[in-house]
Design a protein around this motif. Structure first.
Motif, mmCIF file in Angstrom:
data_model
loop_
_atom_site.group_PDB
_atom_site.id
_atom_site.type_symbol
_atom_site.label_atom_id
_atom_site.label_comp_id
_atom_site.label_asym_id
_atom_site.label_seq_id
_atom_site.Cartn_x
_atom_site.Cartn_y
_atom_site.Cartn_z
ATOM 1 N N GLU A 56 0.791 -1.174 -0.147
ATOM 2 C CA GLU A 56 0.067 0.089 0.057
ATOM 3 C C GLU A 56 0.878 1.298 -0.190
ATOM 4 N N ILE A 57 2.151 1.235 0.756
ATOM 5 C CA ILE A 57 2.923 2.425 0.766
ATOM 6 C C ILE A 57 3.421 2.638 -0.635
ATOM 7 N N LYS A 58 3.640 1.538 -1.245
ATOM 8 C CA LYS A 58 4.284 1.585 -2.768
ATOM 9 C C LYS A 58 3.196 2.266 -3.540
ATOM 10 N N THR A 59 1.884 1.783 -3.696
ATOM 11 C CA THR A 59 1.186 2.192 -4.455
ATOM 12 C C THR A 59 0.344 3.606 -4.134
ATOM 13 N N GLY A 60 0.510 3.896 -2.711
ATOM 14 C CA GLY A 60 0.105 5.179 -2.239
ATOM 15 C C GLY A 60 -1.446 5.002 -2.081
ATOM 16 N N ALA A 61 -1.987 3.854 -1.886
ATOM 17 C CA ALA A 61 -3.742 3.577 -1.688
ATOM 18 C C ALA A 61 -3.752 2.336 -0.885
ATOM 19 N N ASP A 62 -4.652 2.474 -0.353
ATOM 20 C CA ASP A 62 -5.460 1.276 0.551
ATOM 21 C C ASP A 62 -5.828 0.549 -0.300
ATOM 22 N N HIS A 63 -5.475 -1.019 0.242
ATOM 23 C CA HIS A 63 -5.923 -2.168 -0.659
ATOM 24 C C HIS A 63 -7.221 -2.774 -0.138
ATOM 25 N N VAL A 64 -7.245 -2.577 1.366
ATOM 26 C CA VAL A 64 -8.258 -3.197 2.079
ATOM 27 C C VAL A 64 -9.176 -2.042 2.551
ATOM 28 N N SER A 65 -10.596 -2.009 2.421
ATOM 29 C CA SER A 65 -11.485 -0.521 2.675
ATOM 30 C C SER A 65 -12.234 -1.332 3.893
ATOM 31 N N VAL A 66 -12.332 -0.692 5.014
ATOM 32 C CA VAL A 66 -13.042 -1.322 5.947
ATOM 33 C C VAL A 66 -14.108 -0.259 6.429
ATOM 34 N N LEU A 67 -15.486 -0.624 6.490
ATOM 35 C CA LEU A 67 -16.472 0.225 6.645
ATOM 36 C C LEU A 67 -17.111 -0.253 8.086
ATOM 37 N N VAL A 68 -17.592 0.569 8.620
ATOM 38 C CA VAL A 68 -18.605 0.314 10.062
ATOM 39 C C VAL A 68 -19.912 0.861 9.599
ATOM 40 N N GLN A 69 -20.764 -0.383 9.749
ATOM 41 C CA GLN A 69 -22.442 -0.040 9.518
ATOM 42 C C GLN A 69 -23.053 0.195 10.694
ATOM 43 N N ARG A 70 -23.676 1.375 10.893
ATOM 44 C CA ARG A 70 -24.336 1.789 12.181
ATOM 45 C C ARG A 70 -25.556 2.471 11.585
ATOM 46 N N PRO A 71 -26.505 2.298 12.703
ATOM 47 C CA PRO A 71 -27.855 2.925 12.479
ATOM 48 C C PRO A 71 -27.848 4.597 12.892
ATOM 49 N N GLN A 72 -28.764 5.225 11.940
ATOM 50 C CA GLN A 72 -28.800 6.531 12.180
ATOM 51 C C GLN A 72 -30.272 7.039 11.908
ATOM 52 N N LEU A 73 -30.744 8.006 12.801
ATOM 53 C CA LEU A 73 -31.872 8.797 12.686
ATOM 54 C C LEU A 73 -32.180 9.389 11.590
ATOM 55 N N ASN A 74 -33.190 9.539 10.627
ATOM 56 C CA ASN A 74 -33.451 10.216 9.557
ATOM 57 C C ASN A 74 -35.141 10.427 9.531
ATOM 58 N N HIS A 75 -35.628 10.998 8.613
ATOM 59 C CA HIS A 75 -36.947 11.473 8.305
ATOM 60 C C HIS A 75 -37.304 11.842 7.018
ATOM 61 N N LYS A 76 -38.487 11.183 6.587
ATOM 62 C CA LYS A 76 -38.933 11.525 5.289
ATOM 63 C C LYS A 76 -39.081 12.995 4.891
ATOM 64 N N VAL A 77 -38.764 13.313 3.702
ATOM 65 C CA VAL A 77 -38.852 14.734 3.503
ATOM 66 C C VAL A 77 -40.227 15.328 3.480
ATOM 67 N N PHE A 78 -40.389 16.347 4.058
ATOM 68 C CA PHE A 78 -41.543 16.863 4.165
ATOM 69 C C PHE A 78 -41.808 18.396 3.586
ATOM 70 N N LYS A 79 -43.000 18.875 3.332
ATOM 71 C CA LYS A 79 -43.137 20.198 3.088
ATOM 72 C C LYS A 79 -44.223 20.934 4.002
ATOM 73 N N VAL A 80 -43.667 22.366 3.956
ATOM 74 C CA VAL A 80 -44.699 23.172 5.006
ATOM 75 C C VAL A 80 -45.146 24.180 3.886
ATOM 76 N N ARG A 81 -46.545 24.514 4.151
ATOM 77 C CA ARG A 81 -47.196 25.634 3.144
ATOM 78 C C ARG A 81 -47.787 26.303 4.206
ATOM 79 N N VAL A 82 -47.460 27.645 4.063
ATOM 80 C CA VAL A 82 -48.123 28.832 4.871
ATOM 81 C C VAL A 82 -48.820 29.620 4.112
ATOM 82 N N ASN A 83 -50.035 29.638 4.611
ATOM 83 C CA ASN A 83 -51.112 30.393 3.701
ATOM 84 C C ASN A 83 -51.045 31.912 4.236
ATOM 85 N N VAL A 84 -50.844 32.905 3.428
ATOM 86 C CA VAL A 84 -50.583 34.200 4.145
ATOM 87 C C VAL A 84 -51.368 35.047 3.098
#
Length: 712
Positions: free
Chosen positions: A490-518
């Motif tokens: 990896e040092i010779k090529t300057g790049a990682d050969h093994v990619s390690v990811l961590v899967q973890r839950p995160q909170l999200n929400h559905k896109v919503f719209k707000v309408r204000v009658n003015v």
């Protein structure tokens, strides 16, 4: 049928009159070749920062740049001489130990090195100095000081700094995760079958993780581990202190620290408010009151940095112990001084002058005093009560007995003392709640807003419609490879050969719209604000408005060209310019800059990577499966241009006004009109303020199709 026709006609009319352009947006800029080259060069310095420099070009700089022979290339020769003395006497913080900016000796080295970098007369000297330091100083200190320098140095404005969770994964994933990642990195995919929580996905090895079910931690905060340990929220807190270092004055820097005291109050209030709503969503009680005797809830993060576990706090933490007496007395003394100043109406400066606290503008100087930053008018007298509390409850005091070379203090900091981990510990919110009570005391001496100060008679909010609010959990994947040692290939090529990811839950929400009658009597530029607050407390009692004011979370603020007559203001949850979907990873930034430099596409400096952006997916609390009631508040006021509007100020196309007044939406105080307690009698006759109940529903993932999110 008649109602249906009416609705259709109303929508058609609204579409005809409300298709207007938002008034205040940040400009974008196409990066030129000079910028692209600098982006790539500086990004490379954050790559595998725990290891020596391997890149041949950078190694050449390390071997050939003699900083002692380039004295004339620095404006601040004193900083250079000071650094050389620290180096000569072996007084620099060693590598591979935790860095703590709140420790005074380490802070001194940090300030010295910042002054050195910042005084470079040209970019070439700045970059060579950064490379020189990369090889010689503590990696945590290096990343911090280089990030602050990039943010403030005139010739690096707009350069994207890699997210801190990319640079130091160890501060975002516990020791167990990092141990598995190290073994996978060493043995490759052969170890996947040995660990049931790992699997192969394309060319990546993924480690599944869910802190809420890890059996080696305890406490009532465990159901909220997904929120407390959220990588983006903790990174945001770190980012705030890159732009607003407590030790850096703003009087002579390109990025003026515009009303930093007010910003301190507002950001702290935002974090506490949002946390409180999440506690209620999980059926937990009020944020515990913090006294000077016992803290019932302990905390152990499980985080390990280079083999050093961060300090932990046991359950039933008793502060009435001999070793804590001086710290408790100091906190009591500082809090008493600030409280006395608020009650008598003035602070005492270092020169003995009285500073009036009976004006709304005084929140800025009060915030500086409570934070204890360098612009406090009397730092020696008022100290830093916020940092003192962090040190005490972090329980890191015992570690303050170790020294490197007999003269450089080594600390084992707690999560509270490290910006990128501070929000993980529930005690942070206990401290913040107590701190905010000082601001509440100050507010009690200000007059209530008069109805005429809040009103805008030309505007009437007739109705507010909010889409169904639904939250859910999704998986995200964080790349921890930057913390994995590179092998010879990896040092010779300057790049990682093994990619390690961590899967973890995160909170999200559905896109919503707000309408204000003015309905508006005149065509005007206005500011529109959306706020969200809990309707009931943890005991099920409805919270009175004047007590609930402090619990309103700023969902959105924007300017709008309001036409005369009836119209509908439409706003998507994705439109808030002060929120961010995600920060580009260091790899993405480097790759994008590389392609643009070689004629493959453009590198656009734009708002989507807003450094201070609150995570957009966290703008709604989790709510509950059957729905949870909240107050949704809409407020419309006439637009008043701030001192340094968005799009003006210091190189706004490169900085977006970080640390300046150039990212303020209006001239009104932050959080207005909820920056002081509001009573029903104040808003009863207002036509430009509207409050209604909304429900937030939490749905299990199988009920919603959610694409996975990968941050490489």
């Amino acid at each position: 049928m008649a109602r249906f026709v009416f609705v259709v006609l109303a929508l058609l009319v609204a579409q005809a009159v409300s298709d207007v352009v938002e008034y205040n947006v940040r400009p974008t800029k196409i990066a030129d070749k000079t910028f692209l080259q600098r982006q790539m060069e500086l990004s490379s310095l954050f790559y595998h920062v725990n290891e020596p420099i391997y890149d041949p070009a950078l190694k050449t700089v390390v071997e050939t740049f003699d900083i002692e022979k380039n004295v004339e290339q620095f404006k601040n020769v004193t900083a250079l001489k000071m650094f050389l003395k620290l180096k000569e006497y072996n007084m620099l913080l060693p590598k591979s130990v935790p860095f703590n900016i709140l420790e005074q000796t380490q802070k001194f080295e940090t300030v010295t090195l910042f002054n050195l970098l910042y005084s470079a007369k040209d970019y070439s000297t700045f970059f060579k100095t950064a490379v020189y330091l990369r090889e010689r100083i503590n990696e945590g200190l290096f990343v911090y000081v280089l990030s602050v320098a990039i943010m403030h140095y005139p010739e690096t404005q707009g350069i994207l700094i890699p997210p801190i969770y990319d640079i130091f994964p160890s501060y975002f994933h516990n020791g167990k995760i990092m141990s598995i990642a190290q073994r996978i990195n060493t043995h490759g995919k052969n170890y996947v079958s040995y660990y049931p929580q790992t699997y192969v996905w394309d060319e990546n090895v993924v480690i599944r993780w869910n802190s809420t079910v890890w059996p080696y931690v305890e406490g009532d905060h465990i159901p909220m581990a997904y929120y407390l340990n959220d990588y983006a929220l903790n990174a945001l807190y770190y980012n705030n202190y890159i732009t607003f270092p407590y030790w850096l004055t703003g009087t002579a820097k390109p990025l003026m620290k515009y009303k930093r005291g007010e910003f301190f109050w507002y950001s702290l209030k935002t974090l506490v408010t949002r946390y409180y709503m999440e506690r209620l969503s999980n059926g937990l009680g009020e944020i515990p009151e913090l006294g000077l005797d016992v803290v019932q809830g302990g905390y152990s993060s499980g985080l390990v940095y280079e083999g050093v576990p961060l300090a932990s706090r046991p359950n039933h933490f008793n502060m009435d112990q001999p070793k804590f007496i001086s710290y408790v007395e100091r906190i009591t003394e500082l809090e008493s001084r600030i409280r006395d100043a608020i009650e008598v109406g003035y602070l005492i400066s270092a020169s003995g002058e009285k500073i009036n606290l009976r004006t709304p503008e005084a929140i800025d100087v009060l915030g500086k005093v409570i934070e204890g930053n360098v612009e406090s008018p009397n730092l020696n007298y008022y100290g830093s009560i916020f940092s003192a509390w962090k040190q005490l409850l972090g329980n890191s005091i015992e570690s303050h007995k170790m020294y490197w070379n007999g003269q450089v203090p080594l600390t084992v900091p707690s999560t509270l003392e490290i910006y990128q981990t501070a929000l993980r510990d529930p005690a942070f919110y206990m401290i913040s709640k107590r701190i905010l009570k000082l601001f509440t005391l100050w507010q009690s001496y200000l007059p209530h807003y008069k109805p005429e100060e809040l009103s805008y008679p030309a505007v009437t909010i007739q109705k507010v419609e909010v889409d169904k609010l639904v939250t859910y959990f999704e998986n995200t994947y964080l790349n921890v490879t930057n913390a994995m040692p590179m092998n010879e290939n990896e040092i010779k090529t300057g790049a990682d050969h093994v990619s390690v990811l961590v899967q973890r839950p995160q909170l999200n929400h559905k896109v919503f719209k707000v309408r204000v009658n003015v309905k508006s009597d005149v065509a005007k530029t206005v500011t529109v604000k959306f706020f969200l607050a809990p309707k009931y407390d943890s005991q099920g009692f409805e919270i009175p408005l004047h007590l609930n004011t402090e619990n309103f979370f700023d969902l959105d603020t924007f300017t709008y060209e309001l036409p005369q007559g009836e119209s509908v203001i439409k706003r998507d949850s994705t439109d808030n310019m002060y929120m961010v979907d995600k920060w580009m990873s260091g790899f993405e930034v480097y790759n994008k800059a590389f392609k643009a430099l070689n004629g493959d596409g453009q590198f656009v400096i734009e708002n989507e990577n807003y450094f201070h952006g609150f995570p957009r997916r966290l703008q709604l609390p989790k709510g509950r499966i059957g729905g949870m009631p909240f107050h949704f508040l809409v407020y419309i006021q006439e637009y008043h241009e701030p001192k340094a509007p968005v799009g003006k100020g210091v190189n706004p196309e490169g900085t977006f006004g970080y640390g300046t007044g150039a990212n303020r939406m209006t001239a009104y105080p932050l959080g207005f009109p909820l920056d002081r307690p509001l009573y029903d009698w104040q808003i009863k006759s207002l036509t430009n303020l509207f409050i209604q109940e909304v429900q937030i529903f939490h749905k299990p993932v199988p009920e919603i199709f959610v694409p996975n999110t990968v941050y490489a």
